[in-house]
Design an enzyme around this catalytic site. Sequence first.
Site, PDB file in Angstrom:
ATOM      1  N   ASP A   1       0.826  -1.202   0.000  1.00  0.00           N
ATOM      2  CA  ASP A   1       0.000   0.000   0.000  1.00  0.00           C
ATOM      3  C   ASP A   1       0.868   1.263   0.000  1.00  0.00           C
ATOM      4  O   ASP A   1       1.783   1.387   0.817  1.00  0.00           O
ATOM      5  CB  ASP A   1      -0.852  -0.024   1.287  1.00  0.00           C
ATOM      6  CG  ASP A   1      -1.921   1.049   1.311  1.00  0.00           C
ATOM      7  OD1 ASP A   1      -2.851   0.968   0.496  1.00  0.00           O
ATOM      8  OD2 ASP A   1      -1.817   1.975   2.143  1.00  0.00           O
TER       9      ASP A   1
ATOM     10  N   GLU B   1       1.434  -0.621  -5.046  1.00  0.00           N
ATOM     11  CA  GLU B   1       0.383   0.321  -5.431  1.00  0.00           C
ATOM     12  C   GLU B   1       1.068   1.672  -5.633  1.00  0.00           C
ATOM     13  O   GLU B   1       0.844   2.620  -4.893  1.00  0.00           O
ATOM     14  CB  GLU B   1      -0.680   0.426  -4.329  1.00  0.00           C
ATOM     15  CG  GLU B   1      -1.896   1.228  -4.738  1.00  0.00           C
ATOM     16  CD  GLU B   1      -2.466   2.067  -3.612  1.00  0.00           C
ATOM     17  OE1 GLU B   1      -1.807   2.268  -2.586  1.00  0.00           O
ATOM     18  OE2 GLU B   1      -3.594   2.556  -3.790  1.00  0.00           O
TER      19      GLU B   1
END
Length: 511
Positions: free
Chosen positions: A176, A238
């Site tokens: 993330d 990401e």
Amino acid sequence: MGDLKGITQNLVKLAELGIDAVWLSPFYKSPQKDAGYDVADYRSVDPLFGDLNDFDELVAKAHELGIRVMIDLVPNHTSDQHEWFQKALAAGPGSKERSYYHFKPGRGENGELPPNNWQSMFGGPAWTRTEDGEWYVHLFDSSQPDLNWENPVVQQEFEEILKFWLERGVDGFRVDQPHAMGKAEGLPDHPYVDEAGAGFIEGRENPPMWFQDSVHEIFRSWRKILASYPGERAMCGEAYVLPLSFMALWVRPDEFHQTFNFRFLDAGWEKDRLVAAINESFEAFDAVGAPSTWVLNNHDVIRHASRFGGDYGRATASDGIGPENPQPDNALGLKKAKGATLFMLGLPGASYLYQGEELGLPEHTTIAPEHRQDPTFFRTGGKRVGRDGCRVPLPWVRGGLTNGFNQTDKAWLPQPTQYADLARDVQERDPHSTLSLYKSALKLRKELALGEGSFDWVSTDDLLCYRNQDVLVVHNFSKNEAPLPEGELLLRSGSGALLAPDETVWILSRT
Ligand code: NOJ
């Protein structure tokens, strides 16, 4: 809420769908202020979802079915309930504990102003003041303080967390916000905050909270750890880094294996932008020997079956659609979405699908305020409704209040009424359903090894066409019907004697 056992029970359905791997969003102990992206304990399962034993069973079952398991690693920030942050608050200014995060005195006469101009991605300032007067930075919700990645203790801890899960048998990690982990020395003002809002700006200008070069060493050390475990372990970042030539640095052979291709998602299904995105993707990723990836949906953007049924640009894709916004034409959206998916699944590289898109689910656009969960909604006073509309539980079996999502008939977000007819069991029985289309596409993609295939444009006019080995993929971007291309018809997103606008077809055409 749904739980790990529920996933394990239904993994067989995912095997039938034909996927290779699942990525689980965060299931760790968390106050759930941001759907689990606020982690309080990285080595646990939140009791809401089960326990570590349930996790082990999930991995075992997935592996038995030939499905790999990727889990979500959230290294940019912890929850404010994480032991480290609680200790940092208690220890006070100047303490070792505060050095795990970014604490600073404020500006202004009495330190009453935030230390810099950074804005939170969820709206409002990226700084919150503590009781003793210091401020801490959070690029997301105030309950998600950013970690200080310059601190070796932080680095060491995450290496141990990786090992903890690798030893439990995970096949990899979706990481993330890796592009946010490094912060420019001294946390200077963002020079473009007025034009860039929360601070995202394309390119190498290097805004002080994104794309810092210091992160690459971290990824290199993680890659070595992954490589030291048996089997193939992978990490996908990401990394919202643009242009793609810059993002390619993140997938050099000793860093991430893959990164999400948001340039493709952002193309918004406009032909010229799509062509440019595809060209740039191959150019950038080929240059470093990494596979290109493709994605049209995830838990942060309006579902494509609704996004393509209205005018919802990149800037608003994570803002959601609320009852007050123009409503999408979901029939048009679904037609385009199926065409887009078939176009994407013919491309070589790795494709990421988001749960529920195989059912053609539309966005839930009329969620009442009392059900809202997304911090974006709260931090903007409801101006941006946020991402709840794409996160509604899936309809598995038609009927009841949750269409088979659970036995309590209460779901953590309510389903819209049209989900009943889209329930999985209904679609399983219908050879013309969206589910059947996804299954056929994934099956053929595997049989024909399209993921490892080749790519050449055949035409970039309104009948957009590329070749992947012996397969021609044609999408009709024009407003008119066109004759079906010659060759053996493998699969199509529509029906009828002609190729309709927005339709995609796969044709076998040996060279
Ligand atoms: C990206 C995740 O996909 C999103 O859901 C989350 O809110 C932010 N990162 C913050 O962790």
